[in-house]
Design a protein around this motif. Sequence first.
Motif, PDB file in Angstrom:
ATOM      1  N   GLN A   3       0.830  -1.198   0.000  1.00  0.00           N
ATOM      2  CA  GLN A   3       0.000   0.000   0.000  1.00  0.00           C
ATOM      3  C   GLN A   3       0.869   1.254   0.000  1.00  0.00           C
ATOM      4  OE1 GLN A   3       0.592  -2.013   2.493  1.00  0.00           O
ATOM      5  NE2 GLN A   3       0.368  -1.047   4.496  1.00  0.00           N
ATOM      6  N   ASP A   4       0.210   2.406  -0.256  1.00  0.00           N
ATOM      7  CA  ASP A   4       0.933   3.668  -0.164  1.00  0.00           C
ATOM      8  C   ASP A   4       1.501   3.824   1.243  1.00  0.00           C
ATOM      9  OD1 ASP A   4       0.129   4.066  -2.698  1.00  0.00           O
ATOM     10  OD2 ASP A   4      -1.278   5.685  -2.280  1.00  0.00           O
ATOM     11  N   GLN A   5       2.717   4.305   1.315  1.00  0.00           N
ATOM     12  CA  GLN A   5       3.375   4.427   2.608  1.00  0.00           C
ATOM     13  C   GLN A   5       4.288   5.642   2.593  1.00  0.00           C
ATOM     14  OE1 GLN A   5       4.217   3.080   6.553  1.00  0.00           O
ATOM     15  NE2 GLN A   5       2.682   2.391   5.088  1.00  0.00           N
ATOM     16  N   SER A   6       4.041   6.588   3.482  1.00  0.00           N
ATOM     17  CA  SER A   6       4.908   7.754   3.611  1.00  0.00           C
ATOM     18  C   SER A   6       5.693   7.622   4.914  1.00  0.00           C
ATOM     19  CB  SER A   6       4.090   9.043   3.598  1.00  0.00           C
ATOM     20  OG  SER A   6       3.104   9.013   4.612  1.00  0.00           O
ATOM     21  N   ILE A   7       7.001   7.757   4.802  1.00  0.00           N
ATOM     22  CA  ILE A   7       7.899   7.521   5.944  1.00  0.00           C
ATOM     23  C   ILE A   7       8.692   8.784   6.223  1.00  0.00           C
ATOM     24  CG2 ILE A   7       9.803   6.126   6.829  1.00  0.00           C
ATOM     25  CD1 ILE A   7       8.964   3.926   4.850  1.00  0.00           C
ATOM     26  N   LEU A   8       8.707   9.196   7.496  1.00  0.00           N
ATOM     27  CA  LEU A   8       9.497  10.343   7.931  1.00  0.00           C
ATOM     28  C   LEU A   8      10.581   9.858   8.883  1.00  0.00           C
ATOM     29  CD1 LEU A   8       9.978  13.458   8.184  1.00  0.00           C
ATOM     30  CD2 LEU A   8       8.431  13.384  10.165  1.00  0.00           C
ATOM     31  N   VAL A   9      11.835  10.191   8.567  1.00  0.00           N
ATOM     32  CA  VAL A   9      12.968   9.883   9.448  1.00  0.00           C
ATOM     33  C   VAL A   9      13.363  11.164  10.168  1.00  0.00           C
ATOM     34  CG1 VAL A   9      15.383   9.142   9.539  1.00  0.00           C
ATOM     35  CG2 VAL A   9      13.767   7.978   8.015  1.00  0.00           C
ATOM     36  N   LEU A  10      13.543  11.069  11.460  1.00  0.00           N
ATOM     37  CA  LEU A  10      13.962  12.218  12.262  1.00  0.00           C
ATOM     38  C   LEU A  10      15.466  12.155  12.458  1.00  0.00           C
ATOM     39  CD1 LEU A  10      11.198  12.032  15.039  1.00  0.00           C
ATOM     40  CD2 LEU A  10      11.078  13.130  12.786  1.00  0.00           C
ATOM     41  N   GLY A  11      16.177  13.108  11.847  1.00  0.00           N
ATOM     42  CA  GLY A  11      17.617  13.166  12.017  1.00  0.00           C
ATOM     43  C   GLY A  11      18.375  12.576  10.843  1.00  0.00           C
ATOM     44  N   ALA A  12      19.468  13.235  10.479  1.00  0.00           N
ATOM     45  CA  ALA A  12      20.296  12.778   9.356  1.00  0.00           C
ATOM     46  C   ALA A  12      21.757  12.687   9.763  1.00  0.00           C
ATOM     47  CB  ALA A  12      20.135  13.717   8.160  1.00  0.00           C
ATOM     48  N   GLY A  13      21.983  12.200  10.983  1.00  0.00           N
ATOM     49  CA  GLY A  13      23.342  11.933  11.441  1.00  0.00           C
ATOM     50  C   GLY A  13      23.812  10.583  10.925  1.00  0.00           C
ATOM     51  N   GLU A  14      24.769   9.979  11.623  1.00  0.00           N
ATOM     52  CA  GLU A  14      25.328   8.706  11.151  1.00  0.00           C
ATOM     53  C   GLU A  14      24.257   7.641  11.005  1.00  0.00           C
ATOM     54  OE1 GLU A  14      28.832   5.473  12.350  1.00  0.00           O
ATOM     55  OE2 GLU A  14      28.005   6.797  13.895  1.00  0.00           O
ATOM     56  N   LEU A  15      23.430   7.456  12.027  1.00  0.00           N
ATOM     57  CA  LEU A  15      22.404   6.424  11.941  1.00  0.00           C
ATOM     58  C   LEU A  15      21.283   6.841  11.001  1.00  0.00           C
ATOM     59  CD1 LEU A  15      21.314   3.703  12.776  1.00  0.00           C
ATOM     60  CD2 LEU A  15      20.135   4.826  14.671  1.00  0.00           C
ATOM     61  N   GLY A  16      20.855   8.109  11.087  1.00  0.00           N
ATOM     62  CA  GLY A  16      19.786   8.577  10.212  1.00  0.00           C
ATOM     63  C   GLY A  16      20.125   8.381   8.743  1.00  0.00           C
ATOM     64  N   MET A  17      21.358   8.699   8.362  1.00  0.00           N
ATOM     65  CA  MET A  17      21.765   8.525   6.966  1.00  0.00           C
ATOM     66  C   MET A  17      21.786   7.045   6.582  1.00  0.00           C
ATOM     67  SD  MET A  17      22.027  11.382   5.470  1.00  0.00           S
ATOM     68  CE  MET A  17      22.764  10.730   3.961  1.00  0.00           C
ATOM     69  N   ALA A  18      22.233   6.186   7.495  1.00  0.00           N
ATOM     70  CA  ALA A  18      22.247   4.751   7.203  1.00  0.00           C
ATOM     71  C   ALA A  18      20.834   4.223   6.997  1.00  0.00           C
ATOM     72  CB  ALA A  18      22.945   3.996   8.337  1.00  0.00           C
TER      73      ALA A  18
END
Length: 305
Positions: A3-18
């Motif tokens: 199904q349609d799925q929109s995902i928001l990630v909080l933070g773009a540090g080492e783990l966020g980027m991975a």
Amino acid sequence: MSQDQSILVLGAGELGMAVLRSLARRAAEQPTVSLAVLVRASTIASSDPVKQKDIAGLRSLGIELVPGDLAEQSVDALAEVFRRFDTVISCTGFVGGRGVQVKIAQAVLAAEVGRYVPWQFGVDYDAIGRGSPQDLFDEQLDVRDLLRSQDRTEWVIVSTGMFTSFLFEPSFGVVDLANRTVRALGSWDTAVTITTAADIGSLTAEIVFAEPRIAREVVYVAGDTVTYRQVADAVDSLLNLNVHREEWSVPQLKSELAREPGNSLRKYRAVFAQGVGVAWDKNETFNARRGIPVSGMEAWMRENL
């Protein structure tokens, strides 16, 4: 996940980027999936070359940049941001300060987000319990209590153990290559589970996209589970060293923390030395059961040391 799925990630540090890179690879195969990342407006507009490169990299992956500030915005303001997303994944760490993890969870619940993966990438907080040497861990239990007390938002907790790189961080004091020394926290037979940031990223994507859907569950992953004796043996054999071995007992580490109660590294050392909730059988993990390859301690050492 069809199904349609929109995902928001909080933070773009080492783990966020991975996490973002792994999600982007999966999203490229499923056009109904969209990705966004929450970053400060000042970062998006920054003229700093490093930040510009990071922003350009995110855009090249087709990731929407959503301006926001987890520390400064209120619960209601964050809920407005979160409301249009089906899944929110927090990769912020503890850098936001006390109360931020609870605030994020409150905003997620107020927004009635479909599923939340909180910043719990670490130890087994349930097993450790309240009142541990690392007082920030009590807030992690507050977050779990919040999520478990309701049934409108699904949640998934990913327990990863210590980040592999942190075990070898000179300031942590376990592997001290400058002084050809390896120290055991607690005892030489005390164990610790470790996972690389890259593996946490890929395994989190696998968990998010897993069928049947994983929800209301603590999922354990591991790159490796090793004793401090095994760490010292590996340093000796792979680096051709004969390291000095020093044991830091639990009473010693607690005494040092009592003399310097605000020292974050001393808090972590005391927690890991106790050996409770910091290690699990890697053969019983999500990645082992599904046959997903991960990087163990010796593989990481060959690449990085």
